[in-house]
Structures are given as C-alpha cells and as structure tokens.
Scaffold this active site. Sequence first.
Site, mmCIF file in Angstrom:
data_model
loop_
_atom_site.group_PDB
_atom_site.id
_atom_site.type_symbol
_atom_site.label_atom_id
_atom_site.label_comp_id
_atom_site.label_asym_id
_atom_site.label_seq_id
_atom_site.Cartn_x
_atom_site.Cartn_y
_atom_site.Cartn_z
ATOM 1 N N GLY A 255 -7.650 -7.228 59.776
ATOM 2 C CA GLY A 255 -7.496 -5.987 59.030
ATOM 3 C C GLY A 255 -8.682 -5.487 58.246
ATOM 4 N N GLU A 297 -7.477 -13.716 61.373
ATOM 5 C CA GLU A 297 -7.729 -13.180 62.712
ATOM 6 C C GLU A 297 -8.481 -11.853 62.666
ATOM 7 O OE1 GLU A 297 -3.428 -14.373 64.624
ATOM 8 O OE2 GLU A 297 -3.598 -12.455 63.617
ATOM 9 N N ARG A 337 -10.533 6.704 70.257
ATOM 10 C CA ARG A 337 -10.151 6.621 68.846
ATOM 11 C C ARG A 337 -10.154 7.967 68.109
ATOM 12 N NH1 ARG A 337 -12.223 4.094 65.355
ATOM 13 N NH2 ARG A 337 -10.330 3.283 64.381
ATOM 14 N N TYR A 341 -6.594 8.639 66.575
ATOM 15 C CA TYR A 341 -6.416 8.385 65.130
ATOM 16 C C TYR A 341 -7.240 9.310 64.251
ATOM 17 C CZ TYR A 341 -5.727 3.779 67.421
ATOM 18 O OH TYR A 341 -5.391 2.744 68.247
ATOM 19 N N CYS A 368 -10.783 16.566 80.502
ATOM 20 C CA CYS A 368 -10.040 17.829 80.546
ATOM 21 C C CYS A 368 -8.931 17.855 79.516
ATOM 22 C CB CYS A 368 -9.512 18.055 81.941
ATOM 23 S SG CYS A 368 -10.866 18.383 83.041
HETATM 24 N N1 LLP Z 1 -3.952 -9.906 64.147
HETATM 25 C C1 LLP Z 1 -2.941 -9.153 64.629
HETATM 26 C C2 LLP Z 1 -1.621 -9.752 64.758
HETATM 27 C C3 LLP Z 1 -3.174 -7.826 64.988
HETATM 28 O O1 LLP Z 1 -2.155 -7.087 65.444
HETATM 29 C C4 LLP Z 1 -4.462 -7.253 64.843
HETATM 30 C C5 LLP Z 1 -4.726 -5.868 65.209
HETATM 31 C C6 LLP Z 1 -5.490 -8.089 64.361
HETATM 32 C C7 LLP Z 1 -5.201 -9.398 64.013
HETATM 33 C C8 LLP Z 1 -6.896 -7.593 64.182
HETATM 34 O O2 LLP Z 1 -6.964 -6.565 63.253
HETATM 35 P P1 LLP Z 1 -8.420 -5.968 62.843
HETATM 36 O O3 LLP Z 1 -9.162 -7.068 62.153
HETATM 37 O O4 LLP Z 1 -9.095 -5.565 64.089
HETATM 38 O O5 LLP Z 1 -8.089 -4.850 61.963
HETATM 39 N N2 LLP Z 1 -6.535 0.249 68.042
HETATM 40 C C9 LLP Z 1 -6.611 0.419 66.609
HETATM 41 C C10 LLP Z 1 -6.478 -0.901 65.895
HETATM 42 C C11 LLP Z 1 -5.188 -1.624 66.230
HETATM 43 C C12 LLP Z 1 -5.111 -2.990 65.607
HETATM 44 C C13 LLP Z 1 -3.986 -3.757 66.194
HETATM 45 N N3 LLP Z 1 -3.844 -5.083 65.666
HETATM 46 C C14 LLP Z 1 -7.917 1.125 66.258
HETATM 47 O O6 LLP Z 1 -8.693 1.423 67.168
HETATM 48 O O7 LLP Z 1 -8.171 1.412 65.099
#
Ligand code: LLP
Length: 443
Positions: A255, A297, A337, A341, A368
């Site tokens: 996150g 993670e 993205r 978003y 397109c």
């Molecule tokens: N752990 C779990 C269970 C997750 O669902 C996610 C991301 C992460 C770790 C890693 O989160 P991060 O550190 O990358 O924030 N496609 C979206 C982001 C979706 C994230 C989904 N889960 C975007 O492009 O912003």
Amino acid sequence: MSEEKFINQNITPKNTSINQKGNLEISGVDLVELAKTFQTPLYVLDYETLKQMALDYKKAFSNYEKINLLFASKALMTSSVAKIIDSFGFGFDVVSMGEIYTLKNAKVNLDKVSFNGNNKSRQELTFALENKINRISVDNFHELELLNEIAKEKNIIQKIHLRIAPGIECHTHEYIQTGQIDSKFGFDLTKIPNAIEKIKNEYKNILLKGLHVHLGSQIFETKVYSDAVKIVLEKIKMIKEDFGLELDEINLGGGLGITYTEEDSPPSVFDIANVIISSIEDNCKKLNLNKPVLYIEPGRSLVCSAGVSLYTIGSEKNIEGIRKYIALDGGMADNPRPSMYQAKYEAAIANKKDSIKNEKVTLAGKFCESGDILIKDIELNQPKAGDILCVFDTGAYCYSMSSNYNCALKPAMVLIKDKKAYEIVKRQSLEQLVQNDVILDID
Ligand code: LLP
C-alpha cells in the site's frame, strides 16, 4: 516526516540526468538511443533504483527481528524481474497460477511465497499445493472448505493466514481501497469466530498461522497502519482467549504510495516501518502477546519509481483557444491507469536538453477511445512529431495491466544495469497476437 527524499518520494529514477548530447539518460544510458534501438512504446526499468528501494525496505525493517518481505507480483511480473527481486532476498505475494508459473520459470524458490485472492480456483489451489507454496491467505468460507478438501486429498497440512477486512478506510482512489467494511476481500470481523471454530473443529488439513490485512494502495497516511496493527493483534488476543489458538504471524499487506507528481507526498518506507514496528511493540505489551512474525507485501513502492515509458510523438490537433492534443504511439493499452483511476503522471521530452516548459499540451494515446488521454494539460518544451517522450513512474501496474486493445502489440521492456540495456521482455509479434486464434471453417 524526514527532509531527505527517498526513492518512492522522487518522480524520476535514481540517476536521471541530461547527457552531453542534450538527451535524458538514466544510469548512463541515453533514452533517445534506447528508443532508436528498441522502438517505442518501450518500458524501461532501472536496476539501481530498484535495488536502492529494496535495500531501503530491508534497512527500514532491519530492527524487527522476525520480518518477511514479499513483493506483490501483481505490480510487475516478468521472469527477469522475479529473478532480480529474489536476488534481493524478497519473497513474493502471488494471486494466480500465472504468477506462480512465472516464478517457477525464473527458477525462484517458492518457499517464500504467499498466495492471495478472493476466488482462487480448485485448479489454482491444487497447483499452489503441488508447488509447496509457503502460505495461503484464505479469503472466505468457500475457500476454507475447498482448500481443506484439496489438502486432505494430498495428505498435506497447509499453513494459512486468514485474510480479514479490518474496516479501515484510507484516502485513496475508491477502486484501490480494500480495507473498508464494504469490500469483496476478506472475512468480516464479525465472522472471524465462526471461521476459527471451523478451522479448529472441522478442517484438520489446515494450520492457521496468522491474520492478513491489506488496506489499499497508493496510501499516504501512516496512521492506518497502526490502526491495522491494533485490530489484528486484538483479534489474535481474542482467538487465544476464546479458542486457545496461539497465532504468531501477521501480514499487513502493501500500500505505501509514491510520488507521481508534485501533488503527491507519500511517507518514506522508514516512516511506515517505524509506525508499524512501534505499534506492534506497544500493542503486544498492552495485550501481553509475543511479538509476531511480520509479513509485508509492497508492490508499487518497490518498483514504480524504477520504471519509465518511452513514446514517440506523432500527430497533433490544435483547437484554437481550447486545447492542443499531442498524440503518442501508445496509451491506454500499455498504461490504463489514467483512464481507469484518473491517475496523473509527469513526463519530459527525452531529446531536448532544456527542460523549459513553454507549451501547455494534452498527451493523447492512439487508441480509439476519447478517454485515452495519458496526461492532461502538461507543460512541455514545444513537443513535435518525432520527439521521444519519457513518462516517469510507470514501473508498477502498467506492464502488468497492459492489454491488446485495438490489437496493439505489447511493448518490449529493457533493464538498465551497469550502463547497458538488456531486453528482458521482447515486443509482442503479430504472429503472437493471433497465435491462439482458431479459424473456423465457415461455408
Ligand atoms: N497485498 C495485497 C493483498 C494486495 O491486494 C495488493 C495490491 C498489494 C499487496 C500491493 O499493494 P501496493 O503496495 O502495490 O499498493 N491496479 C491499481 C493497484 C491495485 C492494487 C491491488 N492490490 C493501480 O494501478 O493503482
């Protein structure tokens, strides 16, 4: 928050500069030359930036003795990326058979892998068990039953975490919030006792090791992490007291946000680590619990700043007094993205030494769809056809979310390391585009 800027707080990769030719370069590699050699659109990944962020993660959590750093593969997964991140000592969070397979393809040891997801299939769970995946993060009752059944058939006791929805809202885009009550992921807090009872009494082929939460993505607050630690440890205490089960692991998900544009101000990994570690210490003391093994993670924050995308500028459309569109040779197929978003990015023209910003333009993709706008209203140095545009911070969730929309070929990816560029993903070919097509005989 500290004054020093860390990798996730910078817009450009670590060693970004203008060389003597007046071109943008990263770690000694000229981006204009790269575009010539490998064509555009092109994903570029800088090894040094990646390594620095991995080292920062390790350092930030080094004073917590029981730490498991997992990379969230969904942010960027290719066989070489897997190998590199493995070499930094990280494990992996995976969410599909495809991600597990890619790790296997890269010959990465699967003993530091955790399998997440809200609807893992029988086939995927079987594949995970056959490959001795270290932890499965179980998301719901259906999966508990299914996993126990498969583990029983294989005569395995599978170690799991229980994914819970902690009811914490973070201020990020609605589509990438995950920890709130109204979420498709994880057990509601009120359902935990029921799940524990079933694990204890019915599911003998499952060994519950801990709890898992993931709060969302592109998070700028630190408090949500201490709130999550508190909730998770209180639940562990409840499980100990009410069910006699001692859980000694917690997974806090990913996150941590990054700086895409000057508007963003994410904390550093050191800020996040300090909040998490002190919150674990405080709450364990208060609840009289031993400090658990900690898993985190990160996805985006580990890889995003190391990546840029290169495009060649083509056509333009100037609507007097309204807007000037400059079109790129890529767009929503290689980076969905902005259209998904409303994500914002920074960019620069790689072949113009002066970073003067003298013209406001809107960078449009070539697909397109009117919504295929990569960057709205950006000031650049008079962009012209043939210029090479570099978009920063595309290391996460671009290649991994790319598509073949409009039958676009997925771009190549190169890794910059030791002042050289290595192709780590080849550009898709027209033959590959149709390789799974079956042509019916139609009279
Ligand atoms: N752990 C779990 C269970 C997750 O669902 C996610 C991301 C992460 C770790 C890693 O989160 P991060 O550190 O990358 O924030 N496609 C979206 C982001 C979706 C994230 C989904 N889960 C975007 O492009 O912003």
